[in-house]
Scaffold this motif. Structure first.
Motif, PDB file in Angstrom:
ATOM      1  N   PRO A  64      33.398  63.165 -30.082  1.00  0.00           N
ATOM      2  CA  PRO A  64      33.356  64.593 -30.415  1.00  0.00           C
ATOM      3  C   PRO A  64      33.595  64.846 -31.905  1.00  0.00           C
ATOM      4  N   GLY A  65      32.604  64.469 -32.729  1.00  0.00           N
ATOM      5  CA  GLY A  65      32.672  64.758 -34.145  1.00  0.00           C
ATOM      6  C   GLY A  65      33.534  63.796 -34.941  1.00  0.00           C
ATOM      7  N   TYR A  66      33.779  64.171 -36.200  1.00  0.00           N
ATOM      8  CA  TYR A  66      34.465  63.300 -37.148  1.00  0.00           C
ATOM      9  C   TYR A  66      35.828  62.825 -36.659  1.00  0.00           C
ATOM     10  N   LYS A  67      36.588  63.687 -35.997  1.00  0.00           N
ATOM     11  CA  LYS A  67      37.944  63.293 -35.609  1.00  0.00           C
ATOM     12  C   LYS A  67      37.957  62.144 -34.602  1.00  0.00           C
ATOM     13  N   SER A  68      36.818  61.856 -33.989  1.00  0.00           N
ATOM     14  CA  SER A  68      36.784  60.713 -33.083  1.00  0.00           C
ATOM     15  C   SER A  68      36.927  59.400 -33.858  1.00  0.00           C
ATOM     16  N   ILE A  69      36.664  59.419 -35.158  1.00  0.00           N
ATOM     17  CA  ILE A  69      36.963  58.241 -35.979  1.00  0.00           C
ATOM     18  C   ILE A  69      38.463  57.993 -35.966  1.00  0.00           C
ATOM     19  N   ASN A 269      50.910  75.888 -39.052  1.00  0.00           N
ATOM     20  CA  ASN A 269      52.067  75.055 -39.335  1.00  0.00           C
ATOM     21  C   ASN A 269      52.275  74.956 -40.847  1.00  0.00           C
ATOM     22  N   VAL A 270      53.500  75.187 -41.306  1.00  0.00           N
ATOM     23  CA  VAL A 270      53.780  75.259 -42.747  1.00  0.00           C
ATOM     24  C   VAL A 270      53.521  73.937 -43.458  1.00  0.00           C
ATOM     25  N   GLU A 271      53.494  72.847 -42.724  1.00  0.00           N
ATOM     26  CA  GLU A 271      53.345  71.522 -43.309  1.00  0.00           C
ATOM     27  C   GLU A 271      51.893  71.104 -43.468  1.00  0.00           C
ATOM     28  N   TRP A 272      50.985  71.782 -42.767  1.00  0.00           N
ATOM     29  CA  TRP A 272      49.584  71.378 -42.796  1.00  0.00           C
ATOM     30  C   TRP A 272      48.931  71.801 -44.105  1.00  0.00           C
ATOM     31  N   ILE A 273      48.462  70.847 -44.867  1.00  0.00           N
ATOM     32  CA  ILE A 273      47.733  71.109 -46.103  1.00  0.00           C
ATOM     33  C   ILE A 273      46.253  71.320 -45.817  1.00  0.00           C
ATOM     34  N   TRP A 274      45.741  70.613 -44.827  1.00  0.00           N
ATOM     35  CA  TRP A 274      44.310  70.618 -44.521  1.00  0.00           C
ATOM     36  C   TRP A 274      44.150  70.461 -43.022  1.00  0.00           C
ATOM     37  N   GLY A 275      43.270  71.260 -42.431  1.00  0.00           N
ATOM     38  CA  GLY A 275      43.046  71.169 -41.001  1.00  0.00           C
ATOM     39  C   GLY A 275      41.769  71.877 -40.604  1.00  0.00           C
ATOM     40  N   HIS A 276      41.316  71.604 -39.403  1.00  0.00           N
ATOM     41  CA  HIS A 276      40.090  72.200 -38.881  1.00  0.00           C
ATOM     42  C   HIS A 276      40.448  73.152 -37.751  1.00  0.00           C
ATOM     43  N   GLY A 277      40.203  74.452 -37.976  1.00  0.00           N
ATOM     44  CA  GLY A 277      40.569  75.465 -36.996  1.00  0.00           C
ATOM     45  C   GLY A 277      39.598  75.562 -35.845  1.00  0.00           C
ATOM     46  N   GLN A 278      40.097  76.034 -34.721  1.00  0.00           N
ATOM     47  CA  GLN A 278      39.295  76.176 -33.506  1.00  0.00           C
ATOM     48  C   GLN A 278      39.528  77.541 -32.872  1.00  0.00           C
ATOM     49  N   ALA A 285      35.342  70.503 -31.307  1.00  0.00           N
ATOM     50  CA  ALA A 285      36.269  69.513 -31.849  1.00  0.00           C
ATOM     51  C   ALA A 285      37.561  69.440 -31.044  1.00  0.00           C
ATOM     52  N   SER A 286      37.890  70.518 -30.333  1.00  0.00           N
ATOM     53  CA  SER A 286      39.097  70.508 -29.496  1.00  0.00           C
ATOM     54  C   SER A 286      39.027  69.451 -28.409  1.00  0.00           C
ATOM     55  N   TYR A 287      37.827  68.951 -28.142  1.00  0.00           N
ATOM     56  CA  TYR A 287      37.690  67.936 -27.096  1.00  0.00           C
ATOM     57  C   TYR A 287      38.516  66.696 -27.418  1.00  0.00           C
ATOM     58  N   ASN A 288      38.835  66.497 -28.699  1.00  0.00           N
ATOM     59  CA  ASN A 288      39.689  65.367 -29.065  1.00  0.00           C
ATOM     60  C   ASN A 288      41.029  65.412 -28.342  1.00  0.00           C
ATOM     61  N   PHE A 289      41.506  66.616 -28.026  1.00  0.00           N
ATOM     62  CA  PHE A 289      42.799  66.749 -27.356  1.00  0.00           C
ATOM     63  C   PHE A 289      42.774  66.224 -25.924  1.00  0.00           C
ATOM     64  N   HIS A 290      41.597  66.111 -25.339  1.00  0.00           N
ATOM     65  CA  HIS A 290      41.535  65.561 -23.981  1.00  0.00           C
ATOM     66  C   HIS A 290      41.995  64.099 -23.959  1.00  0.00           C
ATOM     67  N   PHE A 291      41.878  63.411 -25.078  1.00  0.00           N
ATOM     68  CA  PHE A 291      42.392  62.045 -25.183  1.00  0.00           C
ATOM     69  C   PHE A 291      43.877  62.060 -25.552  1.00  0.00           C
ATOM     70  N   LEU A 292      44.254  62.930 -26.477  1.00  0.00           N
ATOM     71  CA  LEU A 292      45.593  62.926 -27.061  1.00  0.00           C
ATOM     72  C   LEU A 292      46.642  63.613 -26.198  1.00  0.00           C
ATOM     73  N   ASP A 293      46.255  64.679 -25.535  1.00  0.00           N
ATOM     74  CA  ASP A 293      47.203  65.498 -24.771  1.00  0.00           C
ATOM     75  C   ASP A 293      47.444  64.839 -23.410  1.00  0.00           C
ATOM     76  N   VAL A 294      48.644  64.298 -23.237  1.00  0.00           N
ATOM     77  CA  VAL A 294      48.959  63.570 -22.003  1.00  0.00           C
ATOM     78  C   VAL A 294      49.886  64.357 -21.080  1.00  0.00           C
ATOM     79  N   ASP A 352      43.767  73.325 -32.839  1.00  0.00           N
ATOM     80  CA  ASP A 352      43.361  73.007 -34.204  1.00  0.00           C
ATOM     81  C   ASP A 352      43.645  71.539 -34.498  1.00  0.00           C
ATOM     82  N   LEU A 353      42.882  70.970 -35.420  1.00  0.00           N
ATOM     83  CA  LEU A 353      43.004  69.543 -35.721  1.00  0.00           C
ATOM     84  C   LEU A 353      43.597  69.341 -37.116  1.00  0.00           C
ATOM     85  N   VAL A 354      44.634  68.531 -37.184  1.00  0.00           N
ATOM     86  CA  VAL A 354      45.312  68.269 -38.455  1.00  0.00           C
ATOM     87  C   VAL A 354      44.568  67.186 -39.231  1.00  0.00           C
ATOM     88  N   LEU A 355      44.455  67.392 -40.555  1.00  0.00           N
ATOM     89  CA  LEU A 355      43.794  66.440 -41.440  1.00  0.00           C
ATOM     90  C   LEU A 355      44.704  65.927 -42.548  1.00  0.00           C
TER      91      LEU A 355
END
Length: 496
Positions: A64-69, A269-278, A285-294, A352-355
């Motif tokens: 699902p896009g770049y974040k799958s790397i 999040n105050v710490e995020w300098i760069w991220g991809h909003g959803q 791109a949120s599909y990445n969370f289907h792997f990460l969210d347990v 959202d995806l953190v970069l």
């Protein structure tokens, strides 16, 4: 390099709709160049569409896009025990990314080089567009930085940097056409030089740009400095890495412990300098969370479980320690969950995806100081982060550099740095069976939701060796991503 492989796009274009943050139609090359690049607003549409393509394009549910790397990088590391139920099993087992016929191998290469070609078009053509000069400069700076980001990603996964002379990947700096000739691989040293040169060009073009806080996907000076800090660190330029990392985190404080436990899915999040909003309407791109969210019941794969030994790196008072628990669900029973990532909206399945985060910049600063011989400053930077996580401060003893590298694993788990750190440091994957001292299964007492306890056999890594049956070793070729068969066949100059 024949045109049938490099199908480079002139990004999503619906002329007149440039006010949208992202553009809904898929990329197309149907609009003539003179119309695409005739105004600065149209060029910005190209930039927006390029970004949208990079993150929102599905090659498959597994890509699902770049974040799958980043998913692949972490699956190939030491600290994530990928279940055998769904997704990334072959990457985790080191049989996929060395196979140049695989879809994931082709997808990653295609994403990165399509984005590079779009950036090349923007850089080459924006000066002739009509419109506001300040906007032109900003977009050109963003194109340089995004191109640098893609080449930095290629440098991170396609070659080791032992001497700087190893052949890595081709460098393209001009738009491709039907008559373009494929280029040979450049050395890894030259790829890093190009990354740094692009970012040094980007910074003055972005110095006056103040982005909207809700648009953290847009590249500004902080992001460019953060990319420069990574590039300098990865290329062993320690002093420059320190300067860039401090500049990158300027204005971005470390988050509170409570925020750390909110699921790593919110651009605010105050710490995020760069991220991809959803949003619910833009959520591929949120599909990445289907792997990460347990832990979210609606999460489909829930395949990124935790190596049980990873938990031992954390103090019990550490805010990150709260994220661990043992799973009792069928097919996942006995796995250690590290519940760092959760959908921001569990109903809409959006996150959202953190970069890039300021925590990473402190870690870069700490590592660069230490590698440069200043352990005092290295420990100081490390302890700023540890104090924010309520972890025991480093007071000497042991190897400080090893401590910092372990802290990177703890802090950046699931954010895509596992394999790239192994490649750049000459490290090795470390996986061992989760067994008791008798050599039998470790039995875990798991507390269920109703308060009762269940004894289960603890689950850990299922792949413990390389596919050739040998132990994991530093500089193993199994760690490197293959160049896809289509590029090998269609670029006769690749290995010249």
């Amino acid at each position: 390099m024949k045109k049938n492989f490099f199908i480079f796009i002139i990004a999503v274009l619906v002329l007149g709709s440039c006010s949208k943050d992202f553009l809904e139609p898929k990329p197309t090359n149907a609009v003539p160049d003179d119309e695409v690049f005739n105004t600065v607003d149209n060029v910005e549409t190209v930039m927006n569409g390029t970004w949208s393509y990079m993150f929102e394009e599905f090659f498959s549910y597994a890509v699902p896009g770049y974040k799958s790397i980043h998913l692949t990088s972490d699956a190939m590391g030491s600290d994530i025990a990928v279940t055998q139920s769904y997704g990334l099993r072959d990457s985790y087992g080191f049989t996929e990314m060395v196979d140049n016929t695989k879809n994931r191998v082709t997808a990653f290469w295609t994403i990165l080089y399509k984005v590079i070609d779009n950036c090349n078009n923007i850089i080459a053509k924006i000066d002739n567009a009509t419109g506001d000069d300040a906007k032109k400069q900003r977009i050109k700076g963003q194109a340089y930085a995004l191109r640098a980001h893609c080449y930095l990603t290629l440098a991170s996964y396609y070659q080791f940097n032992r001497t700087g002379t190893e052949k890595a990947v081709p460098i393209y700096l001009e738009p491709t056409t039907a008559t373009s000739v494929g280029k040979p691989k450049s050395t890894i040293g030259d790829v890093y030089k190009q990354v740094i040169a692009d970012l040094e060009k980007a910074l003055p073009l972005l110095k006056d740009y103040q982005r909207n806080p809700s648009q953290k996907w847009k590249i500004d000076g902080n992001v460019a400095n953060g990319l420069l800090a990574r590039a300098y660190l990865y290329n062993h330029q320690w002093t420059q890495a320190i300067t860039a990392s401090v500049a990158a985190r300027s204005g971005y404080s470390l988050m509170s412990g409570d925020d750390y436990n909110k699921g790593f899915s919110d651009l605010n999040n105050v710490e995020w300098i760069w991220g991809h909003g959803q949003t619910p309407n833009q959520s591929n791109a949120s599909y990445n969370f289907h792997f990460l969210d347990v832990s979210t019941p609606a999460s489909y794969y829930q395949s990124f479980m935790c190596d049980p030994y990873f938990q031992n790196f954390f103090d019990s008072a550490d805010v990150r320690f709260r994220l661990f628990d043992w799973d009792t669900l069928p097919d996942q029973e006995g796995y250690l969950r590290y519940k760092k990532f959760r959908f921001r909206d569990a109903t809409a399945l959006v996150g959202d995806l953190v970069l890039m985060r300021s925590a990473e910049m402190y870690l870069i600063e700490a590592e660069a100081y230490t590698r440069n011989g200043n352990n005092g400053k290295g420990a100081e930077a490390l302890n700023v982060l540890r104090a924010a996580r309520n972890a025991t401060t480093y007071k000497g003893g042991g190897n400080l550099l090893d401590t910092i590298l372990v802290e990177r694993r703890k802090e950046l788990w699931g954010e895509g740095f596992a394999l790239s750190d192994i490649i750049r440091t000459g490290g090795t994957v470390v996986r061992k069976p989760f067994l008791s001292y008798t050599g039998e299964d470790s039995i875990i007492n798991v507390r269920r939701a109703d308060g009762t306890f269940l004894q289960v056999a603890g689950q850990g890594h299922l792949t413990l060796k390389q596919p050739d049956g040998k132990a994991f070793t530093p500089y193993s070729n199994y760690y490197l991503f293959a160049i896809p068969i289509s590029e090998v066949q269609n670029n006769p100059n690749l290995n010249n």
